[in-house]
Write a protein that holds these residues in place. Structure first.
Motif, PDB file in Angstrom:
ATOM      1  N   LYS A   1       0.827  -1.202   0.000  1.00 58.99           N
ATOM      2  CA  LYS A   1       0.000   0.000   0.000  1.00 58.99           C
ATOM      3  C   LYS A   1       0.868   1.262   0.000  1.00 58.99           C
ATOM      4  CE  LYS A   1      -4.134  -1.983   2.085  1.00 58.99           C
ATOM      5  NZ  LYS A   1      -4.979  -1.702   0.913  1.00 58.99           N
ATOM      6  N   ALA A   2       1.988   1.211   0.728  1.00 63.91           N
ATOM      7  CA  ALA A   2       2.897   2.361   0.740  1.00 63.91           C
ATOM      8  C   ALA A   2       3.505   2.583  -0.637  1.00 63.91           C
ATOM      9  CB  ALA A   2       3.988   2.141   1.775  1.00 63.91           C
ATOM     10  N   THR A   3       3.747   1.519  -1.363  1.00 64.64           N
ATOM     11  CA  THR A   3       4.284   1.645  -2.723  1.00 64.64           C
ATOM     12  C   THR A   3       3.239   2.248  -3.656  1.00 64.64           C
ATOM     13  OG1 THR A   3       5.696  -0.280  -2.364  1.00 64.64           O
ATOM     14  CG2 THR A   3       5.299   0.365  -4.643  1.00 64.64           C
ATOM     15  N   GLN A   4       1.984   1.843  -3.489  1.00 64.34           N
ATOM     16  CA  GLN A   4       0.914   2.368  -4.330  1.00 64.34           C
ATOM     17  C   GLN A   4       0.607   3.830  -4.026  1.00 64.34           C
ATOM     18  OE1 GLN A   4      -2.253  -0.336  -3.436  1.00 64.34           O
ATOM     19  NE2 GLN A   4      -1.237  -2.103  -4.379  1.00 64.34           N
ATOM     20  N   ASN A   5       0.731   4.215  -2.757  1.00 66.22           N
ATOM     21  CA  ASN A   5       0.457   5.599  -2.356  1.00 66.22           C
ATOM     22  C   ASN A   5       1.504   6.030  -1.325  1.00 66.22           C
ATOM     23  OD1 ASN A   5      -0.548   8.072  -1.601  1.00 66.22           O
ATOM     24  ND2 ASN A   5      -2.625   7.354  -1.169  1.00 66.22           N
ATOM     25  N   PRO A   6       2.629   6.581  -1.766  1.00 67.20           N
ATOM     26  CA  PRO A   6       3.726   6.950  -0.851  1.00 67.20           C
ATOM     27  C   PRO A   6       3.318   7.910   0.251  1.00 67.20           C
ATOM     28  CG  PRO A   6       4.462   7.008  -3.136  1.00 67.20           C
ATOM     29  CD  PRO A   6       2.979   6.831  -3.169  1.00 67.20           C
ATOM     30  N   ALA A   7       2.228   8.661   0.052  1.00 65.56           N
ATOM     31  CA  ALA A   7       1.791   9.617   1.071  1.00 65.56           C
ATOM     32  C   ALA A   7       1.300   8.920   2.331  1.00 65.56           C
ATOM     33  CB  ALA A   7       0.688  10.511   0.508  1.00 65.56           C
ATOM     34  N   LEU A   8       1.020   7.628   2.240  1.00 63.09           N
ATOM     35  CA  LEU A   8       0.509   6.881   3.387  1.00 63.09           C
ATOM     36  C   LEU A   8       1.617   6.183   4.173  1.00 63.09           C
ATOM     37  CD1 LEU A   8      -2.661   5.166   1.834  1.00 63.09           C
ATOM     38  CD2 LEU A   8      -2.571   7.195   3.293  1.00 63.09           C
ATOM     39  N   HIS A   9       2.865   6.604   4.013  1.00 59.00           N
ATOM     40  CA  HIS A   9       3.960   5.851   4.640  1.00 59.00           C
ATOM     41  C   HIS A   9       3.876   5.876   6.172  1.00 59.00           C
ATOM     42  CE1 HIS A   9       5.572   9.976   4.489  1.00 59.00           C
ATOM     43  NE2 HIS A   9       6.326   9.638   5.526  1.00 59.00           N
ATOM     44  N   HIS A  10       3.384   6.998   6.752  1.00 61.80           N
ATOM     45  CA  HIS A  10       3.235   7.030   8.211  1.00 61.80           C
ATOM     46  C   HIS A  10       2.151   6.056   8.676  1.00 61.80           C
ATOM     47  CE1 HIS A  10       5.560  10.875   8.397  1.00 61.80           C
ATOM     48  NE2 HIS A  10       5.887  10.366   9.582  1.00 61.80           N
ATOM     49  N   VAL A  11       1.027   6.052   7.944  1.00 61.03           N
ATOM     50  CA  VAL A  11      -0.077   5.163   8.295  1.00 61.03           C
ATOM     51  C   VAL A  11       0.358   3.708   8.181  1.00 61.03           C
ATOM     52  CG1 VAL A  11      -2.405   4.431   7.666  1.00 61.03           C
ATOM     53  CG2 VAL A  11      -1.790   6.846   7.562  1.00 61.03           C
ATOM     54  N   CYS A  12       1.002   3.372   7.079  1.00 52.96           N
ATOM     55  CA  CYS A  12       1.442   1.988   6.862  1.00 52.96           C
ATOM     56  C   CYS A  12       2.509   1.580   7.877  1.00 52.96           C
ATOM     57  CB  CYS A  12       1.968   1.830   5.436  1.00 52.96           C
ATOM     58  SG  CYS A  12       0.696   2.046   4.168  1.00 52.96           S
ATOM     59  N   ALA A  13       3.404   2.503   8.209  1.00 52.07           N
ATOM     60  CA  ALA A  13       4.421   2.196   9.212  1.00 52.07           C
ATOM     61  C   ALA A  13       3.783   1.926  10.564  1.00 52.07           C
ATOM     62  CB  ALA A  13       5.417   3.353   9.317  1.00 52.07           C
ATOM     63  N   PHE A  14       2.747   2.702  10.891  1.00 54.46           N
ATOM     64  CA  PHE A  14       2.033   2.473  12.147  1.00 54.46           C
ATOM     65  C   PHE A  14       1.432   1.070  12.182  1.00 54.46           C
ATOM     66  CE2 PHE A  14      -2.074   2.428  14.330  1.00 54.46           C
ATOM     67  CZ  PHE A  14      -1.683   2.769  15.620  1.00 54.46           C
TER      68      PHE A  14
END
Length: 417
Positions: free
Chosen positions: A227-240
């Protein structure tokens, strides 16, 4: 003469009061039920419980007869309900019989009182959760139902048939213990899976991480990295989500230790607890840095009640158990730690249960078992970091590395103390 003859009158009255209270609890729920109110409610159910309690107190041998006698008016009332209301549900009728037995249980012993209170509460929750339960069942497709049915059937058939002793042909393995641990670990995952299905696909990111951690933290990490690869802006959410799923692994391991070897739990709770606290604090920081709380669904998480993965875990667990015993005999503690690290790359549960078992048998010391379990957890944490780098973005990789690096460091420090 009964066991209550020597009991103080206050004890007898207190138990009768508990019985009536349990009956009132169930009765109030049935009173507000669409199908139960006309059959029996807030007055009738306390009488059911009191009836069972009085019979059990003064005529315990006649309890089966008393239940049979009660069935007669219940059947008549049920027949009238079906005739006039066209409602063929058996829930209220069954609840009446269960309530009577709970009333009888309160007079058996104080342990019976405790059991009656717990079961009475569970019955009330189950009765009141009619709509959510039916909605959940409707969400389960035919494939999942068949998979769950096959697994439960195999458990019920295979577990009693397995010998409960070490077999020389299996290099000293106890087949029933191995399969029992398969059922236990799968059951933990299934409980979390049920929670995820009840909450639905629109659950928040925090619940996604917790559920994913109990079912499969690796699958959660893979999903979030993609998901982070598809939408880099979500890296904080995905990391959480990755961090949450990873740290949930620690209390899960602690539960397994507490079940297999309760004496080892306090020793393991210190490093795993510290790693959980450090990870949770970092996860909270990540959560507040997130720009959104977008609902995230972990597509890769499947029903854990599937036969093939269960058999695979059983094989891995048996192999880890044999290798750990041999490594301890040949190389001592260093052999156990090496096995824990390699095993942890694939699965933490197998090593956690293995070392808990070996410590209970006295094959390894508590300190060695504790260190080995933490080493396996650290090894599996490294896998999450590697997956974040390989499948995710650079930002995701750095965030996961920093947070889980701090978690690992806290565990290493406590082991070194």
């Amino acid at each position: 003469m009964t066991g209550l003859d020597a009991a103080p009158l206050s004890d007898v009255l207190l138990r009768l009061l508990v019985a009536v209270a349990l009956g009132a609890l169930v009765g109030l729920e049935r009173e507000h039920s669409e199908s139960g109110g006309s059959f029996a409610g807030s007055r009738t159910f306390p009488l059911f419980a009191l009836y069972g309690a009085l019979v059990a107190a003064f005529f315990p041998e006649a309890l089966p007869v008393a239940l049979a006698v009660l069935v007669v008016p219940l059947t008549a009332a049920y027949a009238a309900k079906v005739w006039f209301e066209r409602d063929i549900g058996l829930t209220t009728l069954t609840a009446a019989l269960v309530t009577t037995v709970l009333g009888a249980a309160t007079m058996h012993s104080w342990r019976g009182v405790l059991v009656a209170v717990v079961v009475g509460g569970a019955v009330t929750v189950l009765l009141s959760a009619k709509d959510p339960v039916h909605e959940f069942v409707d969400q389960i497709d035919e494939t999942e139902r068949r998979a769950s049915a096959k697994f439960v059937l195999v458990v019920l058939v295979v577990l009693p048939a397995l010998p409960d002793r070490s077999l020389p042909a299996l290099y000293g393995l106890n087949p029933r213990f191995v399969w029992l641990m398969v059922v236990f670990v799968t059951g933990l995952g299934f409980a979390a899976y049920l929670l995820g299905r009840v909450l639905g696909p629109e659950r928040g990111i925090a619940v996604t991480g917790v559920v994913g951690g109990f079912v499969s933290s690796t699958a959660t990490t893979v999903s979030m990295a993609e998901k982070a690869t598809q939408n880099p802006a979500l890296h904080h959410v995905c990391a959480f989500a990755v961090v949450t799923a990873s740290i949930v692994m620690f209390p899960r391991a602690l539960v397994e230790v507490a079940v297999v070897n309760p004496r080892l739990a306090p020793s393991v709770a210190v490093p795993l607890g510290a790693m959980t606290v450090v990870g949770a604090a970092a996860a909270v920081a990540l959560y507040w840095r997130s720009a959104t709380d977008e609902a995230v669904e972990v597509e890769e998480v499947k029903n854990p009640f599937r036969l093939r993965p269960a058999l695979a875990f059983g094989a891995v667990f048996a192999a880890v158990l044999l290798v750990s015993e041999s490594a301890n005999e040949w190389f001592g503690a260093s052999g156990v730690y090496a096995t824990a690290f390699v095993s942890g790359l694939a699965d933490v549960d197998a090593m956690t249960i293995t070392l808990s078992r070996l410590a209970a048998e006295g094959a390894v010391s508590r300190s060695v078992a504790t260190t080995g379990i933490v080493v396996a957890a650290i090894s599996n944490t490294f896998v999450k970091v590697a997956l974040a780098w390989l499948l995710g973005t650079r930002r995701l990789g750095w965030l996961v590395t920093v947070v889980l690096g701090a978690v690992v460091a806290s565990g290493v420090v406590l082991l070194a103390v």
